[in-house]
Design an enzyme around this catalytic site. Structure first.
Site, PDB file in Angstrom:
ATOM      1  N   ARG A   1       0.818  -1.226   0.000  1.00  0.00           N
ATOM      2  CA  ARG A   1       0.000   0.000   0.000  1.00  0.00           C
ATOM      3  C   ARG A   1       0.849   1.272   0.000  1.00  0.00           C
ATOM      4  NH1 ARG A   1      -2.530  -3.386   3.395  1.00  0.00           N
ATOM      5  NH2 ARG A   1      -4.420  -4.333   2.545  1.00  0.00           N
TER       6      ARG A   1
ATOM      7  N   LYS B   1       2.739  11.723 -10.849  1.00  0.00           N
ATOM      8  CA  LYS B   1       1.884  10.832 -11.640  1.00  0.00           C
ATOM      9  C   LYS B   1       2.688   9.579 -11.960  1.00  0.00           C
ATOM     10  CE  LYS B   1       0.014  13.386 -15.072  1.00  0.00           C
ATOM     11  NZ  LYS B   1      -0.860  13.401 -16.257  1.00  0.00           N
TER      12      LYS B   1
ATOM     13  N   GLU C   1       9.606  18.800 -25.361  1.00  0.00           N
ATOM     14  CA  GLU C   1       8.898  19.074 -24.102  1.00  0.00           C
ATOM     15  C   GLU C   1       9.444  20.373 -23.499  1.00  0.00           C
ATOM     16  OE1 GLU C   1       6.669  16.304 -23.369  1.00  0.00           O
ATOM     17  OE2 GLU C   1       5.711  17.912 -22.269  1.00  0.00           O
TER      18      GLU C   1
ATOM     19  N   LYS D   1       7.090  23.294 -13.600  1.00  0.00           N
ATOM     20  CA  LYS D   1       6.202  22.148 -13.358  1.00  0.00           C
ATOM     21  C   LYS D   1       5.872  22.045 -11.867  1.00  0.00           C
ATOM     22  CE  LYS D   1       4.709  17.568 -14.309  1.00  0.00           C
ATOM     23  NZ  LYS D   1       4.796  16.292 -15.005  1.00  0.00           N
TER      24      LYS D   1
ATOM     25  N   GLU E   1      -4.773  17.292 -10.743  1.00  0.00           N
ATOM     26  CA  GLU E   1      -5.383  17.631 -12.022  1.00  0.00           C
ATOM     27  C   GLU E   1      -6.812  18.092 -11.939  1.00  0.00           C
ATOM     28  OE1 GLU E   1      -4.539  14.407 -14.808  1.00  0.00           O
ATOM     29  OE2 GLU E   1      -2.931  15.650 -15.576  1.00  0.00           O
TER      30      GLU E   1
ATOM     31  N   ARG F   1      -3.417  21.965 -13.992  1.00  0.00           N
ATOM     32  CA  ARG F   1      -2.380  21.183 -14.651  1.00  0.00           C
ATOM     33  C   ARG F   1      -2.585  21.099 -16.157  1.00  0.00           C
ATOM     34  NH1 ARG F   1       0.382  15.702 -12.442  1.00  0.00           N
ATOM     35  NH2 ARG F   1       1.102  16.440 -10.435  1.00  0.00           N
TER      36      ARG F   1
ATOM     37  N   ASN G   1      -0.333  20.490 -20.757  1.00  0.00           N
ATOM     38  CA  ASN G   1      -0.680  19.785 -21.984  1.00  0.00           C
ATOM     39  C   ASN G   1      -0.593  20.685 -23.214  1.00  0.00           C
ATOM     40  OD1 ASN G   1      -1.036  17.192 -21.315  1.00  0.00           O
ATOM     41  ND2 ASN G   1      -3.194  17.101 -21.843  1.00  0.00           N
TER      42      ASN G   1
ATOM     43  N   HIS H   1      -0.056  19.427 -26.773  1.00  0.00           N
ATOM     44  CA  HIS H   1      -0.222  17.978 -26.720  1.00  0.00           C
ATOM     45  C   HIS H   1      -1.467  17.452 -27.423  1.00  0.00           C
ATOM     46  CE1 HIS H   1       3.128  18.087 -24.027  1.00  0.00           C
ATOM     47  NE2 HIS H   1       3.050  16.799 -23.734  1.00  0.00           N
TER      48      HIS H   1
ATOM     49  N   HIS I   1      -0.547  14.403 -29.410  1.00  0.00           N
ATOM     50  CA  HIS I   1      -1.048  13.044 -29.163  1.00  0.00           C
ATOM     51  C   HIS I   1      -1.677  12.463 -30.422  1.00  0.00           C
ATOM     52  CE1 HIS I   1      -1.339  13.786 -24.549  1.00  0.00           C
ATOM     53  NE2 HIS I   1      -0.220  13.173 -24.859  1.00  0.00           N
TER      54      HIS I   1
ATOM     55  N   HIS J   1       7.686  11.535 -28.987  1.00  0.00           N
ATOM     56  CA  HIS J   1       6.718  12.371 -28.277  1.00  0.00           C
ATOM     57  C   HIS J   1       7.033  13.878 -28.403  1.00  0.00           C
ATOM     58  CE1 HIS J   1       3.851  13.596 -25.219  1.00  0.00           C
ATOM     59  NE2 HIS J   1       4.825  14.214 -24.579  1.00  0.00           N
TER      60      HIS J   1
HETATM   61  N1  NAD Z   1       4.312  10.638 -15.216  1.00  0.00           N
HETATM   62  C1  NAD Z   1       4.319  11.681 -16.001  1.00  0.00           C
HETATM   63  O1  NAD Z   1       3.909  12.777 -15.600  1.00  0.00           O
HETATM   64  C2  NAD Z   1       4.833  11.530 -17.399  1.00  0.00           C
HETATM   65  C3  NAD Z   1       5.050  12.670 -18.188  1.00  0.00           C
HETATM   66  C4  NAD Z   1       5.577  12.500 -19.453  1.00  0.00           C
HETATM   67  C5  NAD Z   1       5.885  11.240 -19.935  1.00  0.00           C
HETATM   68  N2  NAD Z   1       5.663  10.142 -19.155  1.00  0.00           N
HETATM   69  C6  NAD Z   1       5.996   8.792 -19.642  1.00  0.00           C
HETATM   70  O2  NAD Z   1       7.399   8.706 -19.853  1.00  0.00           O
HETATM   71  C7  NAD Z   1       7.681   7.709 -20.815  1.00  0.00           C
HETATM   72  C8  NAD Z   1       8.697   8.208 -21.805  1.00  0.00           C
HETATM   73  O3  NAD Z   1       9.881   8.527 -21.095  1.00  0.00           O
HETATM   74  P1  NAD Z   1      11.265   8.803 -21.849  1.00  0.00           P
HETATM   75  O4  NAD Z   1      11.037   9.709 -22.988  1.00  0.00           O
HETATM   76  O5  NAD Z   1      12.225   9.194 -20.798  1.00  0.00           O
HETATM   77  O6  NAD Z   1      11.601   7.396 -22.510  1.00  0.00           O
HETATM   78  P2  NAD Z   1      12.196   6.038 -21.923  1.00  0.00           P
HETATM   79  O7  NAD Z   1      12.116   6.000 -20.452  1.00  0.00           O
HETATM   80  O8  NAD Z   1      11.556   4.958 -22.685  1.00  0.00           O
HETATM   81  O9  NAD Z   1      13.744   6.159 -22.316  1.00  0.00           O
HETATM   82  C9  NAD Z   1      14.114   6.176 -23.680  1.00  0.00           C
HETATM   83  C10 NAD Z   1      15.332   5.269 -23.929  1.00  0.00           C
HETATM   84  O10 NAD Z   1      16.517   5.885 -23.421  1.00  0.00           O
HETATM   85  C11 NAD Z   1      17.227   4.955 -22.598  1.00  0.00           C
HETATM   86  N3  NAD Z   1      17.970   5.747 -21.613  1.00  0.00           N
HETATM   87  C12 NAD Z   1      17.465   6.328 -20.504  1.00  0.00           C
HETATM   88  N4  NAD Z   1      18.406   7.074 -19.904  1.00  0.00           N
HETATM   89  C13 NAD Z   1      19.540   6.942 -20.640  1.00  0.00           C
HETATM   90  C14 NAD Z   1      20.837   7.504 -20.544  1.00  0.00           C
HETATM   91  N5  NAD Z   1      21.150   8.391 -19.584  1.00  0.00           N
HETATM   92  N6  NAD Z   1      21.737   7.150 -21.479  1.00  0.00           N
HETATM   93  C15 NAD Z   1      21.406   6.308 -22.496  1.00  0.00           C
HETATM   94  N7  NAD Z   1      20.189   5.775 -22.654  1.00  0.00           N
HETATM   95  C16 NAD Z   1      19.262   6.094 -21.738  1.00  0.00           C
HETATM   96  C17 NAD Z   1      16.160   4.063 -22.051  1.00  0.00           C
HETATM   97  O11 NAD Z   1      16.676   2.857 -21.590  1.00  0.00           O
HETATM   98  C18 NAD Z   1      15.245   3.925 -23.250  1.00  0.00           C
HETATM   99  O12 NAD Z   1      15.732   2.954 -24.119  1.00  0.00           O
HETATM  100  C19 NAD Z   1       6.347   7.353 -21.467  1.00  0.00           C
HETATM  101  O13 NAD Z   1       5.935   6.087 -21.011  1.00  0.00           O
HETATM  102  C20 NAD Z   1       5.411   8.446 -20.975  1.00  0.00           C
HETATM  103  O14 NAD Z   1       4.069   7.987 -20.853  1.00  0.00           O
HETATM  104  C21 NAD Z   1       5.157  10.273 -17.904  1.00  0.00           C
HETATM  105 ZN    ZN Z   2       4.579  15.593 -23.032  1.00  0.00          ZN
END
Ligand code: NAD
Ligand code: ZN
Length: 338
Positions: A110, A132, A174, A207, A217, A221, A225, A228, A232, A244
């Site tokens: 939990r 999130k 972003e 942020k 949200e 918040r 977006n 986006h 999206h 993205h």
């Molecule tokens: N929670 C939130 O508020 C929120 C906001 C935006 C996005 N997200 C989520 O985040 C995810 C995307 O995250 P991302 O863009 O970081 O992609 P990711 O986490 O998939 O990373 C992209 C690639 O880079 C590699 N990598 C990571 N750090 C590295 C480093 N320092 N050196 C070399 N390689 C490295 C990873 O292993 C992966 O292969 C999505 O699932 C999205 O839904 C969440």
């Molecule tokens: Zn985004």
């Protein structure tokens, strides 16, 4: 090192930004934690020292790995190792790892504390900040999750050097968004003129302020977006091979063109959007084979659309959600980003 506070009452925490801040991990893991479960991916390749007994749990790469099955696997391994409520999880990776490990921490026993070591630009300025967490279902992205604030976040800008160029560029999409979230103070440098660590810290501060005012949200918040809605739609439509942040970049220019057509901003403000997007070497045009009607249909299904077509748009009062946007203006704005 720059410290940015996320103010959330008793759930407040610090985000540390700078080259090498991962080495501060032992000092930000909650004192009482005797053990730390480090969750990462092999492709991240970052070693951390939580300063107490720890074990590394590796999850898969790519969106399919962001699943309930992965969360179940982690929780079962935590149990077999004997991780208790007093211990902690440390997520080391991009948004995929912080979302998945953060959600596992939210539901294991939990809820146990989590610290994020964000290793991608996108995670540092967005995913790891704000609490999130969640995973995907086969039916769609991010459909299961929880709000679970970390105990601390480390944004080690040194780690960005090993990011694949495309991932870095996606993060800049972003980052470009943050240029328009707050009015620049008179005389202050534009975000893009700052060194990278200061750009990251500035985004985190923006942020943090938005999240602090609207943790769950309620509405505020929504400005996060910006860009986006079309972004999206572009990610879902066709096989455009857009990351993205690249899709968001096109979405930012589109949103500016749309706001201009609705008389909310002048041509100079549209040009500023185009300048920022170009400066980060991001696309400002729809992919060649994009179908406007399909994009409009997809934008209508954006989960953030409450009634009719809603866009976060710039205007004299800054960004705000605008509902019931006229279809002709949308079509014209799409033409402007062709
Ligand atoms: N929670 C939130 O508020 C929120 C906001 C935006 C996005 N997200 C989520 O985040 C995810 C995307 O995250 P991302 O863009 O970081 O992609 P990711 O986490 O998939 O990373 C992209 C690639 O880079 C590699 N990598 C990571 N750090 C590295 C480093 N320092 N050196 C070399 N390689 C490295 C990873 O292993 C992966 O292969 C999505 O699932 C999205 O839904 C969440
Ligand atoms: Zn985004």
């Amino acid at each position: 090192m720059i410290a940015v506070a996320v103010e959330l009452g008793e759930r407040s925490y610090d985000v540390l930004v700078g080259d090498g801040v991962r080495h501060s991990l032992a000092t930000v893991v909650p004192q009482q934690a005797a053990r730390v479960a480090v969750v990462t991916q092999s492709s991240v390749g970052v070693e951390v020292d939580p300063g107490r007994e720890h074990r590394v749990f590796t999850i898969g790469d790519g969106e399919p790995a962001k699943s309930l099955a992965t969360v179940e696997g982690l929780c079962r391994e935590f149990t077999r190792w004997g991780l208790t409520r007093g211990d902690a999880v440390v997520a080391v990776g991009g948004g995929l790892v912080t979302d998945t490990a953060g959600f596992a921490a939210a539901v294991y026993l939990r809820g146990i504390p989590v610290v994020h070591v964000a290793t991608t630009l996108l995670a540092q300025i967005d995913a790891a900040i704000g609490g999130k967490t969640g995973v995907n279902l086969p039916e769609g992205k991010n459909l299961v999750g929880a709000f679970w604030q970390p105990a601390a976040v480390l944004c080690d800008t040194e780690l960005l050097a090993t990011l694949p160029p495309r991932e870095l560029r996606s993060g800049f999409g972003e980052l470009a968004k943050y240029h328009f979230l707050v009015p620049a103070p008179v005389g202050a440098a534009s975000l893009d003129e700052l060194p990278l660590d200061e750009q990251v810290a500035a985004c985190v501060a923006i942020k943090a302020a938005v999240v602090g005012a609207d943790e769950r949200e309620g509405g505020g918040r929504a400005v996060l977006n910006y860009g986006h809605t079309l972004g999206h739609a572009l990610e879902v439509a066709g096989d455009f091979d857009l990351r993205h942040g690249e899709a968001v970049a096109v979405g930012l220019v589109f949103a500016a063109e749309l706001a201009h057509r609705l008389g909310r901003i002048d041509a100079a403000r549209v040009a500023e959007h185009r300048r920022v997007v170009a400066m980060y070497d991001l696309p400002s045009h729809l992919p060649a084979n994009a179908d406007a009607a399909e994009l409009v249909a997809l934008m209508g299904r954006d989960k953030k659309a409450i009634r009719g077509l809603t866009f976060v748009l710039d205007g004299p009062e800054g960004l705000e959600p605008v509902t019931g946007v006229d279809r002709t203006a949308i079509d014209d704005a799409l033409e402007a980003v062709r």
